[in-house]
Write an enzyme that holds these catalytic residues in place. Sequence first.
Site, PDB file in Angstrom:
ATOM      1  N   GLY A  61       0.796  -1.222   0.000  1.00 14.45           N
ATOM      2  CA  GLY A  61       0.000   0.000   0.000  1.00 14.45           C
ATOM      3  C   GLY A  61       0.826   1.268   0.000  1.00 14.45           C
ATOM      4  O   GLY A  61       0.430   2.261   0.625  1.00 14.45           O
TER       5      GLY A  61
ATOM      6  N   SER B  62       4.068  -5.868  -3.061  1.00 18.88           N
ATOM      7  CA  SER B  62       4.251  -4.455  -3.359  1.00 18.88           C
ATOM      8  C   SER B  62       5.087  -3.777  -2.271  1.00 18.88           C
ATOM      9  O   SER B  62       6.238  -4.147  -2.071  1.00 18.88           O
ATOM     10  CB  SER B  62       2.881  -3.782  -3.546  1.00 18.88           C
ATOM     11  OG  SER B  62       3.012  -2.555  -4.216  1.00 18.88           O
TER      12      SER B  62
END
Length: 616
Positions: free
Chosen positions: A163, A247
């Site tokens: 995120g 990520s």
Amino acid sequence: MHSRIVRLLTLAICCHSISECQSAGDIRRRVLRDLVTLRLQNIGQAHQRTEKSAHTYSTATIETTSGPVVGATHEDSYAFYGIPYAEPPIGDLRWKDPVSVQTPYARINATVNYRVRCYHEPTNWNIVESEDCLNLNIFVPLTVSLPATSQNLLPVMFYIHGGSFKRGSGTDDSLDARELSRVTNTVVVTINYRLGTLGFLTLEEDGQDYIVGNQGLKDQRLALQWVQDNIESFGGNKNQVTIFGNSAGAQSVMLHVVSAKSKDLFRNAIQQSNPSIYSFYYPTPKTALEISRRLIEELGCNGTTGTERQCLIDTPPEKIVEKGPSVETATAIAENNAVYDEETFLPVVDGEDIRDVPMDLFKIGEWNREKNLIIGVNTEESLDFQFYFPEGTVLDEELFLDLNELTFGPEYGKIITDKYIEDFPPAEGQDYKVTFGHAMSHYYFDCPSRLMARYASDTGDGDVYFYANSHRVLLDYCVYLQGGNKTGCKLAYHASEIRYVFRTLLDSPDITDDDRVVEDEFSTYWGSFARTDSPSQNLANPVGDFPPWPVYEATNDGHSWRHMEITTPSSKVQSSYKENICDFWDSIDYASNGRLHLPLKWMYIIIGIVQLIFIH
């Protein structure tokens, strides 16, 4: 028209005056927040879990350093939600290094997931946010008799969510690991950690480091230490911990792999879709202090009565988080580096937690070389970008060149454009949106991940494995744009593998047998890796007969750099992943010199400005 586009793009990147910068910043913030939120909401909706059973009952009480814990027994596993692993970072503890629980709770009711998140970038989502968020969740197979003893302990899988270091949570429904725990016969842990302005801030006052930064990274490390101290009571083996993440979570995994302070807290590591190009742009302490100074000014804490730190502590968390976007824009302008417009409050290369640029550490072998690694990508990480262009936008060859020259400079922009026109030309009747998506996939994910894996293979003592997930997933937003038509709406896009890894697929008519096969491939390889240090050795609960996964290495037999393609009807061993295009990026030395400064979400800014032109 193109000259107007270039003028506005130039405004958005570097500006020519204060008033222009303010105007561009306002545009950028509005466009970026709306479009990024739209994309993430679309991904989040795709990952919602359907509850399998409402019938639960309490577990036995488990003694921990945080206090006695009672969880829930489900049909697939035991679940313990929201266990505090640190003191709440509130009051004087805000921005301090995390502190383990000092006075154990009388009783921790961990039977319900209240989905508490740490404060993060403002969104329109209806979520519970709190500074008292340093909690973790534990999922245990029903094969374990609780409270567990030191006999027959299971491997542990420890997940760090992504995120952009400023959003996300370990409590998301898509990360509910009950089924993953059952199938892999592992103990799974997910965590929250501090984010954004509250998780990565540095402050020096009166010549002293009052806030030393990297709080979110230190939260992760304390959670890992909590696992070392307590996981045996849940049936987990503290000496067999595999950390994994997607990520920004994969970036976090990478940072623990290069950090001496994290060395003894885990055994193996998995990076899922690490945008590792970012590893060249982590701020220095000097830059981090300048970023903090901008936040202080935005909050009006400069020149106040008392210390700036006290002013920051007295400011409500909502107001601090609210100022994050404007600080990001100001930092991108000041640093002349658009990377900071999406990710500003980041881990800092401080010489201690992070000794140097991570890619360089892998290259010279100054990392925790004994660790076994899985590094991989989805094969179409950024191809979903094509669906977020406003209706009617045409990205023709001239504009494609303009954008590349603007972002990469005239010399490299022309070289990159020519390469992609030759190797990734648009399909007949199409423009360059898909071509642009290919370039972003290669620049951010494919090629720097390949480079990192090769450095780690060359300098490491453990084994390195590389994967490419090519399984395509239905993109709901594409279906919406096409009025329900699903043609062309399946892609192997960024974060699309998460629900397959966690086995949290929707119960939907769109889910096929192939989807279930990919779930099983991930479970087989991830579970085997956690258990045996190799993705191909053994899984306690076999869910498929898949081919063995070779080590990623150079060989003399003509089969160098073999990797696993996650696909259907079965995974496949391949070699030389995207060799031609990644050799091209390596040839222009884009990584070593840090010349190219295009951030992952910068294309959303470009799209937004083009949209403003077409609309207005």
